[in-house]
Design a protein around this motif. Structure first.
Motif, mmCIF file in Angstrom:
data_model
loop_
_atom_site.group_PDB
_atom_site.id
_atom_site.type_symbol
_atom_site.label_atom_id
_atom_site.label_comp_id
_atom_site.label_asym_id
_atom_site.label_seq_id
_atom_site.Cartn_x
_atom_site.Cartn_y
_atom_site.Cartn_z
ATOM 1 N N LEU A 49 0.819 -1.216 0.000
ATOM 2 C CA LEU A 49 0.000 0.000 0.000
ATOM 3 C C LEU A 49 0.859 1.274 0.000
ATOM 4 N N ILE A 54 -1.087 4.888 -1.046
ATOM 5 C CA ILE A 54 -2.297 4.811 -0.229
ATOM 6 C C ILE A 54 -1.914 4.955 1.240
ATOM 7 N N ALA A 61 -5.344 8.288 1.715
ATOM 8 C CA ALA A 61 -6.417 7.602 2.432
ATOM 9 C C ALA A 61 -5.936 7.170 3.803
ATOM 10 N N ILE A 98 -1.903 -2.610 -8.806
ATOM 11 C CA ILE A 98 -2.030 -3.565 -7.697
ATOM 12 C C ILE A 98 -3.233 -4.473 -7.941
ATOM 13 N N PHE A 100 -5.452 -6.944 -5.995
ATOM 14 C CA PHE A 100 -5.708 -7.321 -4.613
ATOM 15 C C PHE A 100 -6.086 -8.788 -4.508
ATOM 16 N N ASP A 104 -13.282 -10.139 -5.692
ATOM 17 C CA ASP A 104 -14.558 -9.461 -5.462
ATOM 18 C C ASP A 104 -14.366 -8.051 -4.906
ATOM 19 N N ASP A 105 -13.195 -7.791 -4.322
ATOM 20 C CA ASP A 105 -12.913 -6.426 -3.874
ATOM 21 C C ASP A 105 -12.532 -5.555 -5.051
ATOM 22 N N GLN A 106 -11.949 -6.176 -6.056
ATOM 23 C CA GLN A 106 -11.428 -5.403 -7.171
ATOM 24 C C GLN A 106 -12.488 -5.167 -8.245
ATOM 25 N N PHE A 108 -15.973 -4.368 -9.297
ATOM 26 C CA PHE A 108 -17.191 -3.824 -8.710
ATOM 27 C C PHE A 108 -18.187 -3.342 -9.748
ATOM 28 N N ARG B 203 -15.395 -4.971 3.755
ATOM 29 C CA ARG B 203 -15.261 -5.154 2.319
ATOM 30 C C ARG B 203 -15.369 -3.816 1.611
ATOM 31 N N ARG B 206 -12.095 -2.255 1.560
ATOM 32 C CA ARG B 206 -11.157 -2.856 0.616
ATOM 33 C C ARG B 206 -11.499 -2.486 -0.822
ATOM 34 N N VAL B 207 -12.807 -2.481 -1.119
ATOM 35 C CA VAL B 207 -13.226 -2.102 -2.471
ATOM 36 C C VAL B 207 -12.770 -0.676 -2.760
ATOM 37 N N TYR B 208 -12.932 0.192 -1.752
ATOM 38 C CA TYR B 208 -12.554 1.588 -1.940
ATOM 39 C C TYR B 208 -11.053 1.705 -2.212
ATOM 40 N N LEU B 209 -10.250 0.972 -1.430
ATOM 41 C CA LEU B 209 -8.796 1.002 -1.650
ATOM 42 C C LEU B 209 -8.451 0.544 -3.061
ATOM 43 N N ALA B 210 -9.118 -0.530 -3.496
ATOM 44 C CA ALA B 210 -8.837 -1.045 -4.834
ATOM 45 C C ALA B 210 -9.217 -0.015 -5.894
#
Lengths: 292, 258
Positions: A49, A54, A61, A98, A100, A104-106, A108, B203, B206-210
């Motif tokens: 990060l 980040i 952030a 990056i 991750f 599912d986090d990536q 969206f 989550r 994490r989505v926000y970071l991505a």
């Protein structure tokens, strides 16, 4: 030649006082594939990060100003000669891709193509340029025929590959993967390895999967308790049982790194001899359209 | 499966109505509904014309009346109230099959049932011909605040992820002998819901970071080309324009008669 990634004396403490990084130094020249190994809680994700600002001095952030327990010097990160600072974050985030751990986090957006378009669109691409960028990225991971599907209708391995495409579409200088082989079945794991091996881009791979590191990355570094404790050819690090044991790293039962390394060398020689005559590597990367 | 996000009411087929841009369909559907609701309730013929208009759209969209009829049962709970009105209303009454019914109540019930049914039919037609994804896109193009459309986009994407997570948690609970049948045994469920909330929250982070890692600065980029042309608008707006004509005649008659 300017290094793809230069990390110098990076330290970081979380706001709750937990010190995650204590002066990390790491240099990766262009085109190299490096594995970042280390036990849980070693600071691997924290370091990742930092690479796109980040966390750390440039922190947008959360991490702003919380830097550095030891000596209060947060250190320095440069990507292809460009320092990670607030004013350059947009360009830094283009250069550092990056992927991750949880796709599912990536992913969206409602469709694969839209998700791959998200990054380059943030860079200002529109219309035909954007379309061709999306196509090229999806083709390079073999997911082109799934461009209009919803991410949750894909298998886990397919989603991981799309996640790789989402950052390739930004044409990064360096691709950073967090646990790329986790939760993949053996076939998906191998398919992803084939894709990653052929990408003409600098690669930093965070993993516990030591055989995967050996297969893909000629060089490895071990991070433990916020410090780089070893840096060398992956084969010799994995052969050093005492080193691995000291940092909670273990090879799978029955895995012989020496044997695997010799098989790898044999395969490499075979591929070079069959491929080298047929086509030249520069053409291959041009045909794929991803520039390093 | 064909497109990105479909939903249970979407009919995956090709028709002139399916091919219309989502924003013109939204405007047509909402416009029609508003005009129809404004129509005086005593102009019974007008509602017949409205129904014919909708059936015309359904024909063009290759949506069968039977499909519409079964789906429109969703309004049933709301119509129950209307059934009571003729019995409860005051004022002059009429006798029908031995029942004494209030005229005012009958008109009130008719008003609710007719307008609700036509409104539901119009929404169903919009839903049957427009994918979820396109509905959001249409709202976005109609200058609906970006915050709203972004929330809907994320809800669409993560509803299934969360549902799958909730399913796994439930199976894990049941596997350890939990079988909540009574209210006082619901503790496991309640704690599970709390855990699910926390997971969703994490989550989200994490989505926000991505997203930030891919250059997100607070606005989703508008990825689409130019909107629909004049032809699309005029085709879609034929419906509300026809409804407007019916309304004008109906309102004129109502004023003239009184």
């Amino acid at each position: 030649m300017t290094a793809s990634l230069l990390v110098e004396g990076v330290s970081y403490a979380y706001p709750d006082g937990h010190v995650a990084l204590r002066g990390v130094d790491l240099t990766i020249p262009p085109g190299e594939r490096v594995a970042l190994l280390g036990p849980n809680g070693a600071g691997k994700t924290t370091l990742v990060l930092h690479l796109n600002g980040i966390l750390g001095g440039a922190g947008s952030a959360g991490g702003a100003g919380a830097a550095g327990a030891p000596g209060d010097d947060p250190g320095r990160v440069e990507v292809a000669g460009l320092r990670v600072e607030k004013a350059q974050l947009a360009e830094i985030r283009r250069r550092v891709g990056i992927v991750f751990q949880d796709p599912d986090d990536q992913l969206f957006m409602p469709t694969v193509a839209e998700d791959v378009a998200f990054g380059p669109a943030n860079l200002g691409l529109r219309g035909a340029d954007l379309d061709s960028r999306v196509d090229e990225a999806l083709r390079s991971v073999g997911m082109h025929e799934h461009r209009d599907r919803a991410p949750h209708h894909l298998s886990y391995g397919q989603r991981r590959r799309v996640a790789v495409a989402t950052v390739l579409a930004m044409r990064p200088e360096i691709l950073v993967l967090d646990e790329p082989s986790s939760n993949l079945d053996p076939a998906s794991r191998r398919e992803l390895a084939d894709i990653l091996r052929d990408l003409p881009v600098t690669l930093l791979m965070v993993t516990h999967d030591l055989p995967y590191a050996l297969e893909l990355c000629p060089r490895s570094v071990i991070l433990d308790e916020g410090r780089i404790v070893a840096d060398g050819p992956t084969g010799s690090l994995l052969a050093d049982t005492a080193l691995l044991a000291a940092h909670r790293l273990e090879l799978p039962y029955g895995f012989d790194p020496a044997l695997a390394a010799s098989q790898l060398t044999a395969r490499g020689a075979l591929e070079d001899s069959t491929r080298g005559a047929a086509e030249d590597p520069a053409q291959r990367s041009a045909a794929r359209g991803v520039d390093a | 499966m064909a497109g990105g996000h479909s939903h249970p009411l979407y009919l995956d087929q090709s028709s002139p109505v399916h091919r219309l841009a989502p924003e013109v369909k939204i405007v047509a559907s909402v416009g029609f509904t508003v005009l129809m609701v404004l129509t005086p309730r005593t102009e019974f013929w007008a509602f017949g014309v409205y129904l014919l208009l909708l059936l015309g759209v359904a024909f063009a969209a290759r949506v069968s009346p039977w499909w519409l009829a079964t789906r429109s049962l969703i309004e049933a709970p709301f119509v129950v109230l209307a059934v009571l009105l003729p019995f409860l209303g005051s004022g002059p009454r009429v006798d029908w099959l031995g029942l004494s019914l209030s005229v005012e109540g009958l008109l009130g019930a008719w008003n609710i049932v007719a307008k609700a049914t036509l409104g539901v039919l119009s929404s169903l037609l919009l839903a049957a011909t427009t994918q979820m994804r396109d509905l959001v896109l249409g709202l976005d193009r109609l200058r609906c605040p970006a915050v709203v459309t972004q929330i809907v986009t994320f809800m669409l994407r993560y509803a299934e992820v969360l549902a799958a997570e909730a399913r796994r948690m439930r199976i894990a609970r049941i596997s350890r002998g939990d079988s909540p049948r009574f209210l006082w045994q619901a503790r496991g469920f309640a704690v599970g819901a709390g855990a699910l909330f926390l997971r969703a929250f994490e989550r989200g982070e994490r989505v926000y970071l991505a997203m930030v890692s891919r250059g997100y600065t607070g606005r989703l980029p508008a990825l689409y080309g130019p909107g629909p042309g004049l032809a699309q608008w005029s085709a879609a707006l034929a419906l509300p324009v026809a409804a407007g004509l019916v309304l004008a005649v109906a309102a004129g008659r109502a004023v003239f008669m009184s």
